[in-house]
Write a protein that holds these residues in place. Sequence first.
Motif, mmCIF file in Angstrom:
data_model
loop_
_atom_site.group_PDB
_atom_site.id
_atom_site.type_symbol
_atom_site.label_atom_id
_atom_site.label_comp_id
_atom_site.label_asym_id
_atom_site.label_seq_id
_atom_site.Cartn_x
_atom_site.Cartn_y
_atom_site.Cartn_z
ATOM 1 N N UNK A 137 0.837 -1.203 0.000
ATOM 2 C CA UNK A 137 0.000 0.000 0.000
ATOM 3 C C UNK A 137 0.874 1.256 0.000
ATOM 4 N N UNK A 138 1.935 1.275 0.789
ATOM 5 C CA UNK A 138 2.842 2.434 0.789
ATOM 6 C C UNK A 138 3.515 2.615 -0.569
ATOM 7 N N UNK A 139 3.950 1.519 -1.161
ATOM 8 C CA UNK A 139 4.538 1.580 -2.501
ATOM 9 C C UNK A 139 3.515 2.105 -3.506
ATOM 10 N N UNK A 140 2.265 1.692 -3.354
ATOM 11 C CA UNK A 140 1.204 2.138 -4.260
ATOM 12 C C UNK A 140 0.938 3.636 -4.100
ATOM 13 N N UNK A 141 1.036 4.160 -2.879
ATOM 14 C CA UNK A 141 0.909 5.610 -2.680
ATOM 15 C C UNK A 141 1.969 6.360 -3.487
ATOM 16 N N UNK B 245 8.319 -0.838 -13.234
ATOM 17 C CA UNK B 245 9.147 -0.761 -12.027
ATOM 18 C C UNK B 245 8.312 -1.007 -10.779
ATOM 19 N N UNK B 246 7.031 -0.614 -10.803
ATOM 20 C CA UNK B 246 6.137 -0.923 -9.682
ATOM 21 C C UNK B 246 6.020 -2.435 -9.519
ATOM 22 N N UNK B 247 5.810 -3.125 -10.617
ATOM 23 C CA UNK B 247 5.687 -4.587 -10.573
ATOM 24 C C UNK B 247 6.992 -5.208 -10.080
ATOM 25 N N UNK B 248 8.121 -4.650 -10.496
ATOM 26 C CA UNK B 248 9.420 -5.141 -10.034
ATOM 27 C C UNK B 248 9.562 -4.955 -8.519
ATOM 28 N N UNK B 249 9.245 -3.767 -8.009
ATOM 29 C CA UNK B 249 9.327 -3.532 -6.560
ATOM 30 C C UNK B 249 8.341 -4.416 -5.802
ATOM 31 N N UNK B 250 7.158 -4.611 -6.373
ATOM 32 C CA UNK B 250 6.168 -5.504 -5.771
ATOM 33 C C UNK B 250 6.759 -6.910 -5.643
ATOM 34 N N UNK C 241 9.942 -7.702 -5.552
ATOM 35 C CA UNK C 241 11.032 -7.653 -4.565
ATOM 36 C C UNK C 241 10.466 -7.729 -3.151
ATOM 37 N N UNK C 242 9.386 -6.975 -2.876
ATOM 38 C CA UNK C 242 8.760 -7.047 -1.553
ATOM 39 C C UNK C 242 8.271 -8.454 -1.246
ATOM 40 N N UNK C 243 7.699 -9.119 -2.247
ATOM 41 C CA UNK C 243 7.250 -10.497 -2.047
ATOM 42 C C UNK C 243 8.419 -11.404 -1.695
ATOM 43 N N UNK C 244 9.523 -11.253 -2.397
ATOM 44 C CA UNK C 244 10.688 -12.097 -2.131
ATOM 45 C C UNK C 244 11.299 -11.814 -0.767
ATOM 46 N N UNK C 245 11.363 -10.561 -0.373
ATOM 47 C CA UNK C 245 11.897 -10.223 0.947
ATOM 48 C C UNK C 245 10.990 -10.798 2.027
ATOM 49 N N UNK C 246 9.687 -10.634 1.856
ATOM 50 C CA UNK C 246 8.747 -11.159 2.843
ATOM 51 C C UNK C 246 8.782 -12.675 2.899
#
Length: 176
Positions: free
Chosen positions: A108-112, A148-153, A155-160
């Motif tokens: 959600x923060x990334x989406x903001x 790049x949004x999809x890429x960061x999304x 990355x967040x999935x992989x970190x989590x």
Amino acid sequence: PYDFQNLFTWKINKEDFSYNFYKHKNLHDGLQITITAERNSNYFVYKILSPIFLILIVCWSVLFIHPKQIESRLTVSIVCFLTLIAYNFVIDQDLPKLGYLTLIDNIVLLSYIYSALPTIISIFEYKYSENLNILKLNNRIRITGFASYILFFYIFLNISTSENTNINSFLKAITL
């Protein structure tokens, strides 16, 4: 046993009920209940993340409007940003109140951030719209911005996932 079928957002994997007898004078006999459950992630994918993606797609579509039409671009991008904020108030009821950021909170923060970027880009392009390099940059941003949004999304999935093995079911639900 309790009827666990009424828990729609949870899947009960294992139930174990046991009565324990203790011989120490300080310990009392008691019933031990162990329930192993996992949260159904389909709700979060389809009811929370899908609308966020749709709002961001509409928000980023303003980059396909000519930079001279600043009013149209700003109207759409700001309305999408405000829609995302309002949607966050709606989904906030369904999310637990925790002292740390969860995967959904990070998304959600990334989406903001990514819903505010088209507004900033539109203002910048309008100010420098006579420059041909800016129009070429706009074409690159159209392609790379949402990607790049999809890429960061991802990355967040992989970190989590590396921090929490319970997210594996979430990843399975997304890939289905």
